[in-house]
Motif scaffolding. Structure first.
Motif, mmCIF file in Angstrom:
data_model
loop_
_atom_site.group_PDB
_atom_site.id
_atom_site.type_symbol
_atom_site.label_atom_id
_atom_site.label_comp_id
_atom_site.label_asym_id
_atom_site.label_seq_id
_atom_site.Cartn_x
_atom_site.Cartn_y
_atom_site.Cartn_z
ATOM 1 N N TYR A 58 43.023 5.841 26.605
ATOM 2 C CA TYR A 58 42.220 6.438 27.676
ATOM 3 C C TYR A 58 41.221 7.437 27.103
ATOM 4 N N CYS A 59 41.651 8.234 26.141
ATOM 5 C CA CYS A 59 40.764 9.246 25.565
ATOM 6 C C CYS A 59 39.644 8.629 24.725
ATOM 7 N N LEU A 60 39.884 7.480 24.139
ATOM 8 C CA LEU A 60 38.888 6.874 23.257
ATOM 9 C C LEU A 60 38.047 5.797 23.930
ATOM 10 N N LYS A 61 38.288 5.509 25.197
ATOM 11 C CA LYS A 61 37.610 4.387 25.843
ATOM 12 C C LYS A 61 36.102 4.583 25.966
ATOM 13 N N PRO A 73 34.033 13.590 15.799
ATOM 14 C CA PRO A 73 35.017 14.580 16.262
ATOM 15 C C PRO A 73 36.338 13.940 16.675
ATOM 16 N N GLU A 74 36.261 12.797 17.330
ATOM 17 C CA GLU A 74 37.480 12.122 17.769
ATOM 18 C C GLU A 74 38.295 11.640 16.572
ATOM 19 N N PHE A 75 37.623 11.023 15.600
ATOM 20 C CA PHE A 75 38.325 10.527 14.417
ATOM 21 C C PHE A 75 38.972 11.676 13.646
ATOM 22 N N LEU A 76 38.239 12.764 13.430
ATOM 23 C CA LEU A 76 38.789 13.901 12.685
ATOM 24 C C LEU A 76 39.957 14.545 13.429
ATOM 25 N N SER A 77 39.848 14.634 14.751
ATOM 26 C CA SER A 77 40.925 15.233 15.546
ATOM 27 C C SER A 77 42.178 14.365 15.534
#
Length: 111
Positions: A58-61, A73-77
């Motif tokens: 859901y967060c990455l959709k 930012p998403e990948f690093l987090s």
């Protein structure tokens, strides 16, 4: 649209009732003296992982690898969250650390 005082009291009462039911029903259905059914034990093992997987999806959709920060930012987090979890095995630390890191990245660094 506003609620009347009666409607507000009914709503608060229903929320209290729903909260109490979800807290107390497991103790009524599965008392201390009886063993917990196997399917409930199975659900207790698989549902947390399934919910976590759904949350990640859901967060990455809506992340676009072609626009903006390219999902950095998403990948690093996610990498930090996984690293913290492998290192400490504490879910609260992993989730909080990854969330705080993501918020710092998107607010101050990767604008």
């Amino acid at each position: 649209m506003t609620m009347s005082l009666t409607e507000q009291l009914i709503m608060v009462g229903m929320v209290i009732l729903g909260t109490m039911l979800t807290r107390f029903l497991p103790f009524l259905f599965f008392p201390v003296g009886r063993p917990t059914p196997k399917y409930i034990q199975y659900l207790g093992q698989v549902l947390p992982l399934a919910m976590f997987g759904m949350l990640v999806i859901y967060c990455l959709k809506d992340v676009s690898l072609l626009d903006g920060s390219h999902g950095l930012p998403e990948f690093l987090s996610i990498a930090l969250t996984v690293g913290l979890h492998v290192w400490r095995r504490q879910m609260l630390l992993s989730i909080a650390g990854g969330t705080i890191f993501y918020m710092l990245l998107v607010q101050y660094i990767l604008v």
